[in-house]
Design a protein around this motif. Structure first.
Motif, PDB file in Angstrom:
ATOM      1  N   GLN A   1       0.839  -1.207   0.000  1.00 15.99           N
ATOM      2  CA  GLN A   1       0.000   0.000   0.000  1.00 15.99           C
ATOM      3  C   GLN A   1       0.874   1.257   0.000  1.00 15.99           C
ATOM      4  O   GLN A   1       0.656   2.180  -0.796  1.00 15.99           O
ATOM      5  CB  GLN A   1      -0.918   0.000   1.223  1.00 15.99           C
ATOM      6  CG  GLN A   1      -1.929   1.140   1.209  1.00 15.99           C
ATOM      7  CD  GLN A   1      -2.787   1.184   2.468  1.00 15.99           C
ATOM      8  OE1 GLN A   1      -2.751   0.279   3.296  1.00 15.99           O
ATOM      9  NE2 GLN A   1      -3.559   2.247   2.601  1.00 15.99           N
TER      10      GLN A   1
ATOM     11  N   THR B   1       2.706   1.650  -3.326  1.00 16.83           N
ATOM     12  CA  THR B   1       1.802   2.170  -4.358  1.00 16.83           C
ATOM     13  C   THR B   1       1.606   3.676  -4.198  1.00 16.83           C
ATOM     14  O   THR B   1       1.678   4.439  -5.174  1.00 16.83           O
ATOM     15  CB  THR B   1       0.421   1.471  -4.270  1.00 16.83           C
ATOM     16  OG1 THR B   1       0.632   0.066  -4.236  1.00 16.83           O
ATOM     17  CG2 THR B   1      -0.452   1.831  -5.447  1.00 16.83           C
TER      18      THR B   1
ATOM     19  N   GLU C   1     -10.189  11.197   0.875  1.00 13.30           N
ATOM     20  CA  GLU C   1      -9.413  10.039   0.456  1.00 13.30           C
ATOM     21  C   GLU C   1      -8.302  10.422  -0.502  1.00 13.30           C
ATOM     22  O   GLU C   1      -7.350   9.682  -0.684  1.00 13.30           O
ATOM     23  CB  GLU C   1     -10.330   9.024  -0.213  1.00 13.30           C
ATOM     24  CG  GLU C   1     -11.368   8.463   0.735  1.00 13.30           C
ATOM     25  CD  GLU C   1     -12.097   7.280   0.150  1.00 13.30           C
ATOM     26  OE1 GLU C   1     -11.930   7.029  -1.057  1.00 13.30           O
ATOM     27  OE2 GLU C   1     -12.823   6.615   0.882  1.00 13.30           O
TER      28      GLU C   1
ATOM     29  N   PHE D   1     -10.234   0.559  -4.917  1.00 19.18           N
ATOM     30  CA  PHE D   1      -9.754   1.942  -4.735  1.00 19.18           C
ATOM     31  C   PHE D   1      -8.494   2.031  -3.881  1.00 19.18           C
ATOM     32  O   PHE D   1      -7.472   2.552  -4.305  1.00 19.18           O
ATOM     33  CB  PHE D   1     -10.861   2.813  -4.123  1.00 19.18           C
ATOM     34  CG  PHE D   1     -10.407   4.223  -3.873  1.00 19.18           C
ATOM     35  CD1 PHE D   1     -10.341   5.142  -4.911  1.00 19.18           C
ATOM     36  CD2 PHE D   1      -9.995   4.621  -2.607  1.00 19.18           C
ATOM     37  CE1 PHE D   1      -9.894   6.434  -4.693  1.00 19.18           C
ATOM     38  CE2 PHE D   1      -9.542   5.911  -2.377  1.00 19.18           C
ATOM     39  CZ  PHE D   1      -9.492   6.817  -3.427  1.00 19.18           C
ATOM     40  N   ARG D   2      -8.553   1.504  -2.680  1.00 20.64           N
ATOM     41  CA  ARG D   2      -7.423   1.679  -1.771  1.00 20.64           C
ATOM     42  C   ARG D   2      -6.195   0.929  -2.287  1.00 20.64           C
ATOM     43  O   ARG D   2      -6.300  -0.201  -2.750  1.00 20.64           O
ATOM     44  CB  ARG D   2      -7.770   1.177  -0.364  1.00 20.64           C
ATOM     45  CG  ARG D   2      -6.612   1.366   0.627  1.00 20.64           C
ATOM     46  CD  ARG D   2      -7.054   1.192   2.059  1.00 20.64           C
ATOM     47  NE  ARG D   2      -7.571  -0.126   2.332  1.00 20.64           N
ATOM     48  CZ  ARG D   2      -6.814  -1.173   2.676  1.00 20.64           C
ATOM     49  NH1 ARG D   2      -5.508  -1.050   2.769  1.00 20.64           N
ATOM     50  NH2 ARG D   2      -7.368  -2.342   2.914  1.00 20.64           N
ATOM     51  N   ALA D   3      -5.054   1.592  -2.182  1.00 23.25           N
ATOM     52  CA  ALA D   3      -3.811   0.984  -2.628  1.00 23.25           C
ATOM     53  C   ALA D   3      -3.584  -0.330  -1.892  1.00 23.25           C
ATOM     54  O   ALA D   3      -3.716  -0.392  -0.680  1.00 23.25           O
ATOM     55  CB  ALA D   3      -2.645   1.941  -2.392  1.00 23.25           C
ATOM     56  N   ALA D   4      -3.299  -1.376  -2.634  1.00 24.92           N
ATOM     57  CA  ALA D   4      -2.936  -2.691  -2.095  1.00 24.92           C
ATOM     58  C   ALA D   4      -4.061  -3.396  -1.341  1.00 24.92           C
ATOM     59  O   ALA D   4      -3.832  -4.386  -0.658  1.00 24.92           O
ATOM     60  CB  ALA D   4      -1.700  -2.615  -1.212  1.00 24.92           C
TER      61      ALA D   4
ATOM     62  N   GLY E   1     -13.728   1.130   1.634  1.00 26.25           N
ATOM     63  CA  GLY E   1     -14.269   1.905   2.736  1.00 26.25           C
ATOM     64  C   GLY E   1     -14.773   3.241   2.223  1.00 26.25           C
ATOM     65  O   GLY E   1     -14.167   3.834   1.331  1.00 26.25           O
ATOM     66  N   ARG E   2     -15.895   3.692   2.738  1.00 18.93           N
ATOM     67  CA  ARG E   2     -16.420   4.986   2.298  1.00 18.93           C
ATOM     68  C   ARG E   2     -17.119   5.638   3.470  1.00 18.93           C
ATOM     69  O   ARG E   2     -17.814   4.969   4.235  1.00 18.93           O
ATOM     70  CB  ARG E   2     -17.353   4.809   1.106  1.00 18.93           C
ATOM     71  CG  ARG E   2     -18.634   4.028   1.396  1.00 18.93           C
ATOM     72  CD  ARG E   2     -19.236   3.469   0.116  1.00 18.93           C
ATOM     73  NE  ARG E   2     -18.480   2.323  -0.383  1.00 18.93           N
ATOM     74  CZ  ARG E   2     -18.194   2.125  -1.669  1.00 18.93           C
ATOM     75  NH1 ARG E   2     -18.608   2.953  -2.589  1.00 18.93           N
ATOM     76  NH2 ARG E   2     -17.488   1.071  -2.033  1.00 18.93           N
TER      77      ARG E   2
ATOM     78  N   LEU F   1     -19.922   8.156  -3.539  1.00 13.61           N
ATOM     79  CA  LEU F   1     -19.457   6.827  -3.144  1.00 13.61           C
ATOM     80  C   LEU F   1     -20.615   5.936  -2.707  1.00 13.61           C
ATOM     81  O   LEU F   1     -20.604   4.726  -2.927  1.00 13.61           O
ATOM     82  CB  LEU F   1     -18.418   6.938  -2.027  1.00 13.61           C
ATOM     83  CG  LEU F   1     -17.101   7.601  -2.429  1.00 13.61           C
ATOM     84  CD1 LEU F   1     -16.160   7.703  -1.244  1.00 13.61           C
ATOM     85  CD2 LEU F   1     -16.435   6.816  -3.552  1.00 13.61           C
TER      86      LEU F   1
END
Lengths: 443, 301
Positions: free
Chosen positions: A146, A149, A276, B139-142, B192-193, B200
């Motif tokens: 994460q 990235t 975000e 969406f979230r990295a990794a 997650g939102r 979203l």
């Protein structure tokens, strides 16, 4: 953020405002409501108690200004006390005299450490520094990926080592590497841990002892309940923290945790996470948040945001264009892009005083903006520069190209023409409007 | 260590905070109406929420006035009875209807969705069900890698697209694949939102619609994953996610770390949505069916 608390206090104060003068029993009614509002906002009950007592003493005491109405007086006292509890002045991260400045990120699982680490690195880079991110969360699956990235997205190097399970070793190695590469900021992302987990807290202590960070930051979720106090207290007592970053402030959490954490640790809240997107980290201004709690809107933040996105030179160019009435679709597109880069339209609107209530049920459709951009993108250069040539067949072509309808294009044309008409008035024609010196489209 | 012991040790903090405080406060004191106010404070400090707390306290005052509560034991019995009543009966996830049984997990950022899915998948696999996970947090990295690691640990299959792809498409493909392979249980992860982000939440509705398109009975379970350290905002989360897709149950995570747990009562009171699962530790088997009777019992014993 703080919306519900603002609304609550607003309704209380509206009741007070409608009375001629403030009696002692009115103060008590107000304080009772404020107590409830603060509790419902997740402010720790002990903090609430002290806060209420402070306000009561001041309200009954001498701090009463003749120029204010009784309701305004209470608002002022509550506001001032809130400001003080939240920390008076805004506080920044102290840079070390001898770089690199080492920053250690700590907190519970899911509070947002990894994302915040990247956001923080971005801010430092923007200030012209050379940050290094360190993936020292060896606990959570894919936490390293994460951060890598996010580092790639930002083009900021990430120090990682998937072969070791020892965050202390990894952090020391990272520090060595930072010195070799001439990195002046090192941000260490540690694993999330419960404050009651002795082993992991000891490990955190060992990381701290080995890298001797200049700043230990506690990353806390703004939605945290009453337990925020215990968590913050334990982290502060066991590890020793220098500051707090409050995340997820863009939701509707009433954010009472801000007051609680600040109150029990005495440490400043330095940044708040407001979205975000990788740039959604803002400096924390206690006075503004206090103002916001009272429903007065956060105008200052809004203005600052606008200033950041609008380059001064560009603004000047635009102003010239506006005056000369050359405002084209090309310019409109640029403006829209900039406004959208400041955050969602809703988050921008909520910062304007009075808007909090007004837009509560209004849903701003971000898609509308996407549509407008698509339409403009489907125009030829010539059409953008000179919208007057848009005849029926051109409009049909643009509608097809942008996946919209001719009606959409007509509507946009109408809005554009109205905008131009408005600008003409500003120009100081018949009606004598004069363009203010610092005029920009945003105003 | 049996389940009951584990639950007890998991919520030892809650117990310490709540029950022992009550005992400390009243060990030497006579119980009267002013005691009720102190109880209110204790309940609020446990994230019960001002309204739930007031409700209990009003009732308590009545009983004290009527002379029904005189001793510490009376008081404890009253609180135990009230808390049990508020929580109602145990309502775990029960599979029904045609296969696949599709579980859609939703929640705010950092609530613990991915971890919960890992634990849940592991449990179903060990119970002999075939499990397919849909990695629709694109969406979230990794996030996908994290879920992949959990799927491997659990011994479940996983459907994934590239990071940044359409989450609804992932969900659709997962349910389609499950139908063809005759899978028993599908668990779909989502990004997650925050519940207030309209675009979203619209995306979430789309995921929900698209799952229905593949299999009209699905999703049979829509699980809201909630962080137990969350304060009163948990109610807003439950309410708005419920408005968007209709929540059928709640998984309450990180109950081991917090000294509270009162939000369980507030949610049940405000929305009537049952808590199905609780996360009481970091281990892969530390996700348990929520049993209100045992939960309250563990508080008092």
């Amino acid at each position: 953020m703080f919306d519900s608390l603002s609304e609550k206090l607003e309704s209380i104060f509206n009741k007070l405002k409608s009375r001629g003068f403030l009696k002692e029993e009115d103060v008590d009614v107000a304080l009772k409501e404020i107590r409830l509002a603060l509790l419902e906002a997740d402010v720790n009950y002990k903090v609430v108690k002290e806060f209420i007592e402070q306000v009561r003493q001041r309200a009954i005491g001498k701090e009463v200004l003749e120029s204010l109405s009784p309701g305004q007086q209470v608002i002022k006292i509550v506001h001032d006390t809130l400001c003080e509890t939240l920390g008076g002045q805004s506080s920044r991260i102290q840079l070390a005299a001898n770089p690199p400045t080492v920053i250690m990120m700590t907190g519970l699982q899911g509070s947002g450490k990894t994302t915040t680490s990247a956001k923080l690195a971005r801010i430092f880079r923007k200030e012209g520094r050379r940050p290094l991110l360190v993936a020292a969360d060896l606990q959570r699956p894919a936490a390293i990926d994460q951060l890598i990235t996010l580092g790639k997205q930002l083009d900021i190097p990430v120090f990682s080592n998937k072969d070791t399970k020892d965050p202390v070793f990894l952090s020391t190695e990272a520090l060595k590497q930072a010195k070799i590469d001439g990195r002046d900021i090192v941000i260490i992302d540690t694993a999330g841990r419960l404050h009651i987990d002795e082993d992991l807290m000891n490990q955190l202590q060992r990381i701290k002892d080995s890298v001797k960070p200049h700043e230990v930051l506690l990353v806390a979720d703004a939605m945290t309940g009453q337990d925020a106090v215990n968590m913050a207290k334990t982290f502060n007592e066991r590890i020793g923290i220098d500051g707090i970053i409050l995340t997820k402030m863009d939701g509707d959490a009433r954010g009472g945790a801000a007051l609680s954490i600040r109150h029990v640790t005495g440490k400043p809240i330095k940044y708040i996470g407001v979205g975000e997107k990788i740039d959604a980290l803002e400096q924390f201004y206690p006075d503004r948040i206090a103002t916001r709690i009272l429903g007065m809107g956060d105008v200052l933040t809004l203005i600052e945001k606008a200033q950041q996105s609008f380059d001064a030179k560009e603004a000047e160019k635009l102003q010239k264009k506006l005056i000369e009435e050359e405002f084209t679709f090309e310019d409109l597109r640029d403006q829209l892009k900039k406004i959208r880069s400041m955050g969602t339209i809703e988050s921008l609107l909520s910062m304007i005083p009075g808007m909090n209530k007004a837009i509560k049920d209004v849903k701003v459709d971000e898609k509308e903006f996407v549509k407008i951009e698509a339409i403009i993108n489907s125009m030829t250069k010539q059409e953008r520069a000179n919208p007057n040539i848009l005849n029926g067949s051109r409009r049909r072509r643009i509608a097809m190209g942008s996946g919209t309808s001719v009606a959409d294009i007509n509507r946009l044309m109408k809005q554009y023409l109205e905008m131009k008409k408005m600008l003409k008035m500003f120009k100081g024609g018949k009606k004598g409007f004069r363009l203010p010196k610092d005029f920009s489209f945003f105003q | 260590m049996g389940f009951f012991e584990r639950l007890k040790s998991g919520i030892a903090k809650t117990k310490q905070n709540l029950i022992q405080k009550v005992e400390n406060v009243f060990q030497q004191k006579r119980i009267d109406e002013s005691s009720a106010d102190e109880i209110e404070e204790i309940l609020i400090s446990a994230d019960f929420g001002a309204q739930s707390a007031t409700e209990i306290v009003e009732l308590l005052k009545e009983k004290i006035r009527a002379g029904e509560i005189k001793t510490l034991d009376n008081l404890k019995a009253f609180l135990r009875q009230e808390m049990s009543r508020m929580l109602g009966h145990s309502q775990p996830i029960v599979f029904f209807g045609e296969r696949p049984f599709v579980i859609l997990t939703v929640g705010v950022n950092g609530a613990g969705k991915t971890t919960t899915i890992g634990k849940l998948a592991s449990r179903f696999v060990s119970e002999g069900y075939s499990v397919l996970i849909g990695a629709a947090d694109t969406f979230r990295a990794a996030a996908i890698e994290q879920l992949e690691t959990w799927a491997k640990r659990a011994g479940a299959d996983i459907i994934m697209h590239k990071s940044g792809s359409d989450p609804a498409a992932v969900a659709y493909d997962t349910v389609e694949a499950a139908k063809h392979r005759g899978i028993d249980v599908v668990i779909i992860d989502t990004a997650g939102r925050l519940q207030t982000k309209t675009p979203l939440m619209e995306e979430l509705k789309k995921i929900h619609r698209v799952i229905k398109k593949s299999f009209n009975d699905a999703p049979q379970e829509i699980l809201l994953v909630l962080d137990a350290t969350t304060g009163q905002n948990a109610i807003s989360q439950a309410r708005l996610f419920n408005d968007a897709v209709g929540i059928t149950g709640i998984a309450l995570t990180k109950l081991d770390g917090t000294a509270k747990g009162g939000i369980v009562f507030a949610i049940k009171r405000e929305l009537g949505i049952p808590v199905r699962l609780i996360g009481i530790g970091e281990g892969i088997d530390d996700l348990k069916d929520f049993n209100p009777e045992e939960f309250v019992k563990a508080l008092f014993d």
